[in-house]
Motif scaffolding. Structure first.
Motif, mmCIF file in Angstrom:
data_model
loop_
_atom_site.group_PDB
_atom_site.id
_atom_site.type_symbol
_atom_site.label_atom_id
_atom_site.label_comp_id
_atom_site.label_asym_id
_atom_site.label_seq_id
_atom_site.Cartn_x
_atom_site.Cartn_y
_atom_site.Cartn_z
ATOM 1 N N VAL A 98 -29.698 23.090 48.058
ATOM 2 C CA VAL A 98 -29.902 22.041 47.062
ATOM 3 C C VAL A 98 -28.543 21.428 46.718
ATOM 4 N N VAL A 99 -28.421 20.134 46.992
ATOM 5 C CA VAL A 99 -27.150 19.422 46.823
ATOM 6 C C VAL A 99 -27.249 18.485 45.627
ATOM 7 N N CYS A 100 -26.404 18.703 44.621
ATOM 8 C CA CYS A 100 -26.419 17.862 43.423
ATOM 9 C C CYS A 100 -25.334 16.798 43.534
ATOM 10 N N LEU A 101 -25.738 15.524 43.532
ATOM 11 C CA LEU A 101 -24.799 14.408 43.652
ATOM 12 C C LEU A 101 -24.926 13.440 42.473
ATOM 13 N N LEU A 102 -25.260 13.970 41.320
ATOM 14 C CA LEU A 102 -25.480 13.133 40.142
ATOM 15 C C LEU A 102 -24.163 12.680 39.524
ATOM 16 N N ASN A 103 -24.231 11.541 38.834
ATOM 17 C CA ASN A 103 -23.113 11.122 37.999
ATOM 18 C C ASN A 103 -22.958 12.083 36.824
ATOM 19 N N GLY A 104 -21.732 12.223 36.352
ATOM 20 C CA GLY A 104 -21.515 12.980 35.130
ATOM 21 C C GLY A 104 -20.950 14.370 35.356
ATOM 22 N N ILE A 105 -20.921 15.135 34.264
ATOM 23 C CA ILE A 105 -20.225 16.413 34.198
ATOM 24 C C ILE A 105 -21.183 17.521 33.767
ATOM 25 N N GLY A 106 -21.028 18.714 34.363
ATOM 26 C CA GLY A 106 -21.705 19.913 33.874
ATOM 27 C C GLY A 106 -23.082 20.198 34.444
ATOM 28 N N GLN A 263 -30.940 -4.186 33.082
ATOM 29 C CA GLN A 263 -31.822 -4.787 34.080
ATOM 30 C C GLN A 263 -33.213 -4.143 34.127
ATOM 31 N N HIS A 264 -33.279 -2.825 33.810
ATOM 32 C CA HIS A 264 -34.562 -2.126 33.941
ATOM 33 C C HIS A 264 -35.016 -1.450 32.651
ATOM 34 N N ASN A 265 -34.270 -1.663 31.552
ATOM 35 C CA ASN A 265 -34.671 -1.169 30.238
ATOM 36 C C ASN A 265 -34.916 0.344 30.229
ATOM 37 N N ARG A 266 -34.026 1.065 30.892
ATOM 38 C CA ARG A 266 -34.144 2.525 30.960
ATOM 39 C C ARG A 266 -33.022 3.187 30.176
ATOM 40 N N LEU A 267 -33.289 4.395 29.703
ATOM 41 C CA LEU A 267 -32.261 5.186 29.044
ATOM 42 C C LEU A 267 -31.130 5.485 30.018
ATOM 43 N N THR A 268 -29.944 5.686 29.484
ATOM 44 C CA THR A 268 -28.756 5.850 30.311
ATOM 45 C C THR A 268 -28.304 7.312 30.371
ATOM 46 N N GLU A 269 -27.273 7.538 31.200
ATOM 47 C CA GLU A 269 -26.671 8.866 31.352
ATOM 48 C C GLU A 269 -25.421 9.025 30.490
ATOM 49 N N ILE A 270 -25.298 8.252 29.439
ATOM 50 C CA ILE A 270 -24.074 8.230 28.644
ATOM 51 C C ILE A 270 -23.696 9.611 28.110
ATOM 52 N N ASP A 271 -24.681 10.447 27.768
ATOM 53 C CA ASP A 271 -24.378 11.763 27.198
ATOM 54 C C ASP A 271 -23.732 12.698 28.210
ATOM 55 N N TYR A 272 -23.818 12.364 29.492
ATOM 56 C CA TYR A 272 -23.257 13.208 30.540
ATOM 57 C C TYR A 272 -21.947 12.641 31.086
ATOM 58 N N ILE A 273 -21.506 11.528 30.503
ATOM 59 C CA ILE A 273 -20.243 10.911 30.942
ATOM 60 C C ILE A 273 -19.327 10.820 29.726
ATOM 61 N N ASN A 274 -19.290 9.696 29.038
ATOM 62 C CA ASN A 274 -18.459 9.574 27.833
ATOM 63 C C ASN A 274 -18.886 10.571 26.758
ATOM 64 N N GLY A 275 -20.185 10.756 26.615
ATOM 65 C CA GLY A 275 -20.689 11.692 25.609
ATOM 66 C C GLY A 275 -20.264 13.119 25.881
ATOM 67 N N ALA A 276 -20.205 13.498 27.157
ATOM 68 C CA ALA A 276 -19.779 14.860 27.510
ATOM 69 C C ALA A 276 -18.328 15.082 27.123
ATOM 70 N N VAL A 277 -17.482 14.070 27.347
ATOM 71 C CA VAL A 277 -16.070 14.189 26.976
ATOM 72 C C VAL A 277 -15.922 14.290 25.461
ATOM 73 N N ALA A 278 -16.650 13.489 24.728
ATOM 74 C CA ALA A 278 -16.587 13.550 23.262
ATOM 75 C C ALA A 278 -17.036 14.916 22.762
ATOM 76 N N ARG A 279 -18.108 15.437 23.352
ATOM 77 C CA ARG A 279 -18.637 16.741 22.934
ATOM 78 C C ARG A 279 -17.666 17.877 23.269
ATOM 79 N N LEU A 280 -17.125 17.862 24.490
ATOM 80 C CA LEU A 280 -16.177 18.902 24.894
ATOM 81 C C LEU A 280 -14.887 18.818 24.094
ATOM 82 N N ALA A 281 -14.438 17.609 23.795
ATOM 83 C CA ALA A 281 -13.225 17.443 22.993
ATOM 84 C C ALA A 281 -13.388 18.131 21.640
ATOM 85 N N GLU A 282 -14.538 17.947 21.030
ATOM 86 C CA GLU A 282 -14.791 18.587 19.736
ATOM 87 C C GLU A 282 -14.769 20.101 19.870
ATOM 88 N N GLU A 283 -15.356 20.624 20.954
ATOM 89 C CA GLU A 283 -15.367 22.074 21.174
ATOM 90 C C GLU A 283 -13.957 22.631 21.342
#
Length: 308
Positions: A98-106, A263-283
């Motif tokens: 199983v190969v994970c090639l998703l955007n983001g961290i963690g 373009q497609h009115n879908r939720l984004t991956e922000i919590d796994y990119i910028n949001g992940a950095v903000a969350r980890l920074a706090e930790e």
């Protein structure tokens, strides 16, 4: 080689198309009913560097797939990784890679819950792709795909998959330090995806503004500090230069987050990119105000647009 693409939007369809063209036995897995119906009835329509092709390729919902596969490439949105892995458990056998090639961290934290460490591979790809409608994708440019086995001892299997990617023109690379590449791409996405989405701009339009470099440097600085705590050494100046270079090379391109939300009115991956950095920074007791604000603004935009 029997290959499944779990999450067959723009990038998943690109990989499915190119692997299929190289002679592999490929199936697509997705949950978007209109997309599934279009491909089942009319095939996958691919605008490939200006030339349109239509290929007939099987596509299923996750609960419809019963056949054994050798390799699964994960291309869901980050927030749907766990649910997809849970739904396709019947086809993840003891020797399925199983190969994970998703955007983001963690993402490895989620992967561990569903896949044995021996069969986990993590990676990053810098190919681009656009979804222009159900069953229709637009492809151009070039890129590469870098992967590494998660657990020591899996190098041989990982290199077999790298060869499959190379043979398909996907420029597979075996990495000795894929974590660095994942963080660098996350930083590129952190600097480009959300900003272009908030500004409703292409990469080129974003970097024509007087504020682009300053915004980029603030974002990158926070990424660099948090990455260091994760034992990843991102060079500040090199990363900023790489982002600027990317914006020039792909100037007319709308990044994936813009495609999702605007373009497609879908939720984004922000919590796994910028949001992940903000969350980890706090930790870690650090401050990441720029990434925290960008995350809040994207969530506000999602609510305004009633994204699903």
């Amino acid at each position: 080689m029997k290959i499944a693409i779990a999450g067959s939007g723009a990038m998943g369809s690109r990989f499915g198309f190119m692997l299929h063209q190289a002679g592999n036995d490929v199936i697509l897995i997705d949950k978007w009913d209109a997309h599934i119906k279009a491909i089942q009835e009319n095939g996958l329509t691919v605008n490939y560097n200006g030339t349109e092709k239509v290929i007939n390729i099987p596509i299923y919902r996750p609960d419809e797939v019963k056949e054994k596969v050798d390799v699964i490439f994960m291309f869901t949105k980050a927030m749907f990784l766990g649910s997809m892995l849970e739904e396709i458990q019947p086809i993840i056998k003891e020797d399925t890679q199983v190969v994970c090639l998703l955007n983001g961290i963690g993402h490895e934290t989620v992967m561990k819950q569903y896949v044995s460490l021996e069969n986990m591979l993590i990676g990053v790809t810098i190919w681009t792709a656009g979804l222009t409608g159900p069953g229709k994708i637009e492809l151009e440019g070039t890129g590469s795909t870098e992967i590494q086995n998660f657990k020591p001892g899996g190098e041989e299997k990982a290199k077999e998959i790298v060869k499959i990617l190379k043979d398909a023109g996907l420029n597979g690379i075996y990495s000795e330090d894929v974590k660095f590449s994942i963080w660098r791409k996350a930083c590129v996405n952190g600097a480009l995806n959300a900003t272009c989405t908030l500004l409703d701009a292409t990469l080129g339009e974003m970097f024509e503004t007087d504020q682009a470099i300053s915004i980029t440097k603030n974002i990158v600085n926070e990424f660099v500090q948090v990455a260091e705590k994760q034992e990843v050494q991102l060079d500040f100046e090199d990363t900023v230069e790489y982002i600027i270079k990317t914006s020039h090379e792909l100037g007319h391109h709308y990044p994936s987050m813009h495609q999702d939300l605007m373009q497609h009115n879908r939720l984004t991956e922000i919590d796994y990119i910028n949001g992940a950095v903000a969350r980890l920074a706090e930790e870690y007791g650090l401050k990441a105000p720029t990434n925290a604000l960008i995350t809040e603004l994207i969530h506000a935009k999602e609510q305004i647009l009633n994204a699903k």
